[in-house]
Design an enzyme around this catalytic site. Sequence first.
Site, PDB file in Angstrom:
ATOM      1  N   ASP A   7       0.886  -1.165   0.000  1.00 59.35           N
ATOM      2  CA  ASP A   7       0.000   0.000   0.000  1.00 59.35           C
ATOM      3  C   ASP A   7       0.923   1.213   0.000  1.00 59.35           C
ATOM      4  O   ASP A   7       1.434   1.612   1.047  1.00 59.35           O
ATOM      5  CB  ASP A   7      -0.887  -0.013   1.246  1.00 59.35           C
ATOM      6  CG  ASP A   7      -1.806   1.191   1.292  1.00 59.35           C
ATOM      7  OD1 ASP A   7      -2.174   1.705   0.223  1.00 59.35           O
ATOM      8  OD2 ASP A   7      -2.159   1.617   2.405  1.00 59.35           O
ATOM      9  N   GLU A  68      -0.940  -1.379  -4.872  1.00 63.64           N
ATOM     10  CA  GLU A  68      -2.155  -0.590  -5.099  1.00 63.64           C
ATOM     11  C   GLU A  68      -1.861   0.492  -6.134  1.00 63.64           C
ATOM     12  O   GLU A  68      -0.890   1.248  -6.019  1.00 63.64           O
ATOM     13  CB  GLU A  68      -2.661   0.043  -3.794  1.00 63.64           C
ATOM     14  CG  GLU A  68      -4.035   0.677  -3.985  1.00 63.64           C
ATOM     15  CD  GLU A  68      -4.692   1.083  -2.670  1.00 63.64           C
ATOM     16  OE1 GLU A  68      -4.895   0.222  -1.804  1.00 63.64           O
ATOM     17  OE2 GLU A  68      -4.981   2.281  -2.514  1.00 63.64           O
ATOM     18  N   ASP A 141      -3.491   0.592   9.161  1.00 64.59           N
ATOM     19  CA  ASP A 141      -3.319   1.018   7.769  1.00 64.59           C
ATOM     20  C   ASP A 141      -2.460   0.052   6.961  1.00 64.59           C
ATOM     21  O   ASP A 141      -2.328   0.203   5.748  1.00 64.59           O
ATOM     22  CB  ASP A 141      -2.821   2.461   7.659  1.00 64.59           C
ATOM     23  CG  ASP A 141      -1.511   2.659   8.379  1.00 64.59           C
ATOM     24  OD1 ASP A 141      -0.998   1.686   8.952  1.00 64.59           O
ATOM     25  OD2 ASP A 141      -1.008   3.785   8.357  1.00 64.59           O
TER      26      ASP A 141
END
Lengths: 193, 193
Positions: A7, A68, A141
Amino acid sequence: MIILGVDPGLTRCGVGVIEAGAYRRLSFIHVDVVRSDPKSPQDRRLLTIYDGLAAKLDEFAPDVVSIERVFAQENRNTVLGTAQAAGMAMLAAAQRNIPVALHTPTESKMAITGNGKAEKIQMERMVARILNLNTLPKPADAADALAIAICHALRPAGAIQGGEREEHLTAAQRQWAKAAQKASRGRTQGRAM
Amino acid sequence: MIILGVDPGLTRCGVGVIEAGAYRRLSFIHVDVVRSDPKSPQDRRLLTIYDGLAAKLDEFAPDVVSIERVFAQENRNTVLGTAQAAGMAMLAAAQRNIPVALHTPTESKMAITGNGKAEKIQMERMVARILNLNTLPKPADAADALAIAICHALRPAGAIQGGEREEHLTAAQRQWAKAAQKASRGRTQGRAM
């Protein structure tokens, strides 16, 4: 097959590692966040992110790196740093001859919850359930990095190969393939990284 | 002092090398374009750009790398690839402990022509004149890389150090410092890379 999800972020770059076994059985291996100091010069920050990601690739030797996808439309303040962090992940993978796959957040949500607009908490719960974790993945996260790895494992073959005929797909896979096609149209227009 | 300028791009990444001597005398050393194949996967393209830039840094061992700053506001299709190419230049420099400076196109135009909105042909002519070239620098789009290198050499000390008092600056330097301040406000807002 070991899948390392990223990410991307310049301040916090999530890394999630899973193993995809037979019958799409997925198991948790590792989750972490590579950080850089916002007060450091940009070039030093990129070096820190690059070194951190390269160390993860060397430690876990994944078969594929799933990242991502970053969109230019997201005209957030941080979008360029995010794109550059994704670039660090791509470079580190390419230098090790590890294939790279890019997946959109929508693809990830669709693959994991069947809903391309799923809430964050719903995603976290499904990530925990799919990986048989007793608690929600921490740090929160970094769950997105696990999600991007899971997304790559659960993607319908048709969306990647482009060769599967639609009638072979389940309803969820068709939805997913539609989302993937939409994302890939974005790619063709050159707007996505 | 050897300055290596980079005009970042994923398809064509300009590289210009100059030497800055006493009395701001500048001389041309090298200009080239590092290319990547638009048909290749993104990770391979970034590796090609990174390898190309790293080879230039090893060949010319610059004292500083001057890179054109990328802005998120430029919502062009290519902005993320451009930011990632700039990231490759920053990483390669940081790995070699070479300082990195970022300059906006406006700073570059101001430093070279005194006009922050100068036309491309005017810039090319001034770059040729400043470097004592008999013809315009080729390839044309690599002239921007030389311009970014020259910009770093000719920058007013005040714009970089932030410590010069305004009355010590010439009119052109004041204009330049104003442009630099404007750019640095953009930085503070986090919108620029």
